[in-house]
Design an enzyme around this catalytic site. Structure first.
Site, short mmCIF file in Angstrom:
data_model
loop_
_atom_site.label_atom_id
_atom_site.label_comp_id
_atom_site.label_asym_id
_atom_site.label_seq_id
_atom_site.Cartn_x
_atom_site.Cartn_y
_atom_site.Cartn_z
N ASP A 351 0.87 -1.18 0.00
CA ASP A 351 0.00 0.00 0.00
C ASP A 351 0.91 1.23 0.00
O ASP A 351 2.12 1.11 0.22
CB ASP A 351 -0.88 -0.05 1.26
CG ASP A 351 -1.79 1.16 1.37
OD1 ASP A 351 -2.32 1.58 0.34
OD2 ASP A 351 -1.95 1.67 2.49
N ASP A 545 -1.59 -0.94 5.94
CA ASP A 545 -1.69 -0.27 7.24
C ASP A 545 -2.64 -0.99 8.19
O ASP A 545 -2.83 -0.55 9.32
CB ASP A 545 -2.12 1.18 7.07
CG ASP A 545 -3.50 1.34 6.46
OD1 ASP A 545 -3.91 2.47 6.21
OD2 ASP A 545 -4.19 0.32 6.24
N ASP A 549 -6.97 -2.01 4.49
CA ASP A 549 -6.46 -3.12 3.71
C ASP A 549 -6.78 -4.49 4.31
O ASP A 549 -6.18 -5.49 3.92
CB ASP A 549 -4.93 -2.99 3.57
CG ASP A 549 -4.54 -1.71 2.84
OD1 ASP A 549 -5.21 -1.38 1.86
OD2 ASP A 549 -3.59 -1.05 3.28
#
Length: 652
Positions: A351, A545, A549
């Site tokens: 990410d 994080d 996600d």
């Protein structure tokens, strides 16, 4: 799936140790350690005396006196093993190492090899004690976490601070923490600022400075002045309690290698028992000068050699060492199985926000479109609107300093995916992205289309007043993280982000990633990851994080949560937690996993190799009981020493 709760204080290094060895598994002090060795000391002393009397051929040391002497020497170390073997048989678990050692040593007595019978059992018992000590040491880094659990909280009740158990403190109560004390529960700092040692949670010894209103976590140590916090979680839900629970559960989740060896031992042990019986009886039909005593002795050697202690102990010990080493470096694996999985990763998907960037937005530029407004006045309109939002970009705008009295917004409503609409000083104000402006028939400056960073536009009374650009910063070790991941042999690094594609592409290019894709919703990320995982022989790790996600963390082969310390979702869904919020720790996690796997397979090769050689020598009548003892206990101790190396390794 409900996880089995495991208490580290009660964890045994291996269920096979005789329980009557008086605390051999877990010693709370020096006295209990010495007590555990007393039976072995008694047996060793009597064995040495007996061997000396045999050597000097002392007249009275014959017949029943000699048998009785060695029999008494055997009991302190042999009786617990024989008893454990009998208890296992009653439970239906017949073929254990207890049975092997009992048959071998009692058989040695039956053929008159009394010193060897005592010696084999003595060395086995001493080996078990050394193994237990090594296992306890390997668990040291993990058990040390128990020491950071706060024991009391000074809570404000009835106009005074009183000491109570952290378990009794409710959410919203005010707690005082003195210098050098541990923060008992997660909360918000009420004091102006504080300095904290977070090593217990993150592995980092550098003090962390927190200011008023920011989060503080249980288990961290207050370094500077008396502070006050307001609790936001009960103790059972606090960071340290969750981490302890996760680490304890990690010791119960076995790797595939460990599970295979345990299953193998269950099949292997009965096979060698029947082979030993065959080695005793079958030569009668094929050897002309067959002597029962000689072939029984060979069979007993065969049994001692075949004891799977080295495998059954040293392999879990290796994984304990790996889990402990990782926790010391601020990396928490949810189980030994993920140490193995980490070594097979071929693709890393990351990410952006909060993973390789700090997730802390700052205003980069302020642009005025209308000549009737000054920059401070436009920012007051913008700040009045953004004050109603909790978005990270809104927080960045609110940090801007504007002179004079602030404006107040009313009738603020959110327009999904676009921005906010409201009233400030009696004027209709729109704040948001380009889509919000164009949907209200406002013309957007051409240069705004070429801006890579996030952009927030503001319209007042149907006219575009201006815009601000917001930028996120890369983490200090972001470049180093990508470099080290590549050096670890992982060939493909990809970025998937919910941020707009132009920003995602810019960050990915700056870091040297293989490709990137932005503007993704959580379900879009999941679809992309599933496509990558469907490729042949592709083992994928996703680093995120731990909040937005969660679906991808759960679906990937290895889900890694960055800075998951305070994230409930990260604790629940990720397989690995990097507590320090440093992406470079991922490469270190891979190295720790590989070191652990290498040591485990070294131990497997050592155990099988030495045992195979001595088994052949024993069957051929070349090896004696002393070689058999080395092949069993000696190899186990060598494997343990090899596994203990993990605790002293350094990974750059």
């Amino acid at each position: 799936m409900k996880k089995k709760k495991v208490n580290l204080r009660d964890l045994k290094p291996n269920s096979k140790e005789p329980q009557s060895q008086d605390g051999a598994q877990d010693h709370s002090g020096n006295s209990s350690q010495i007590k555990a060795y007393i039976p072995a000391i008694i047996s060793f002393t009597m064995l040495i005396i007996g061997i000396g009397l045999d050597y000097f051929d002392v007249t009275f040391f014959k017949d029943w006196i000699r048998i009785t002497w060695y029999g008494i020497a055997y009991l302190p170390v042999g009786l617990p093993v024989v008893k454990a073997g009998w208890e296992s048989i009653k439970k239906g678990d017949v073929f254990t190492e207890f049975l092997l050692m009992s048959i071998a040593t009692i058989g040695a007595f039956a053929i008159g090899e009394y010193p060897e019978g005592v010696a084999v059992m003595l060395f086995y018992a001493v080996g078990e004690l050394f193994q237990n000590a090594a296992v306890n040491r390997a668990k040291g880094n993990i058990k040390a976490l128990l020491d950071v659990r706060p024991n009391e909280a000074r809570v404000y009740r009835n106009n005074d601070y009183i000491s109570v158990s952290p378990e009794t403190v409710a959410i919203g109560e005010k707690v005082q923490v003195r210098v050098g004390e541990k923060i008992p529960l997660d909360g918000i700092l009420l004091s102006e600022k504080g300095s904290f040692n977070t090593a217990a949670l993150t592995g980092e010894s550098k003090p962390d400075t927190i200011v008023k209103g920011e989060k503080v976590f249980s288990g961290t140590i207050n370094l500077d002045g008396v502070i006050e916090i307001e609790t936001t979680k009960e103790f059972k839900d606090s960071s340290i309690a969750r981490i302890l629970d996760m680490v304890q559960n990690a010791t119960a989740r076995k790797s595939k290698t460990e599970l295979f060896i345990r299953k193998f031992a269950r099949i292997y042990t009965p096979i060698v028992v029947f082979l030993a019986i065959a080695l005793t009886i079958l030569p009668y039909f094929f050897v002309s000068d067959y002597v029962f005593r000689e072939w029984l002795y060979r069979a007993l050697i065969f049994l001692v050699i075949s004891c799977p202690c080295a495998l059954v102990i040293s392999i879990p010990l290796g994984y304990f060492g790996g889990l402990g080493a990782a926790s010391k470096n601020g990396i928490l694996f949810k189980g030994a199985s993920f140490l193995d999985e980490m070594t097979r990763v071929t693709t890393v998907v990351m990410d952006k926000t909060g993973t390789v960037t700090k997730g802390v937005f700052k205003i980069k530029d302020v642009v005025i479109s209308s000549g009737s407004l000054s920059e401070p006045e436009m920012m007051k309109y913008l700040m009045a609107m953004e004050e109603q939002s909790t978005h990270p970009i809104a927080r960045a705008i609110m940090e801007h300093k504007a002179d004079g009295d602030s404006f107040q917004a009313s009738e603020v409503s959110e327009i999904a995916g676009k921005g906010l609409k409201g009233t400030v000083n009696g004027k209709t104000v729109l704040v948001g992205n380009k889509a919000l402006m164009t949907s209200n028939n406002l013309e957007v400056p051409v240069e705004a289309d070429n801006i890579v960073e996030s952009i927030v536009m503001i319209s007042i009374e149907g006219k575009l007043a201006g815009y601000v650009t917001i930028a996120d910063e890369l983490k200090d070790d972001a470049h180093q993280a990508i470099k080290q991941i590549r050096e670890s042999g992982i060939s493909k690094i990809i970025m998937l982000s919910g941020d707009k594609d132009s920003i995602t592409q810019q960050v990915a290019k700056e870091l040297g990633m293989d490709w990137a894709k932005g503007g993704l919703l959580p379900e879009d990320k999941l679809n992309e990851v599933e496509k990558l995982m469907s490729a042949n022989n592709n083992k994928l790790a996703f680093i995120g994080d731990g909040i937005n996600d969660a679906p991808v963390l759960a679906a990937s082969d290895v889900g890694v949560a960055m800075g998951g310390l305070g994230s409930d979702v990260a604790i629940e869904t990720a397989d690995v937690i990097i507590q320090t919020d440093q992406p470079s720790k991922f490469a270190k996690a891979v190295k720790i996993g590989r070191s652990t796997r290498r040591i485990v397979w070294q131990n497997i090769g050592l155990a099988f190799g030495v045992k195979a050689v001595v088994l052949i020598l024993g069957a051929g009548g070349v090896a004696t009981m002393w070689e058999a003892v080395f092949a069993d206990v000696g190899v186990a101790l060598l494997a343990i020493l090899n596994a203990v190396r993990l605790q002293n390794m350094k990974w750059k």
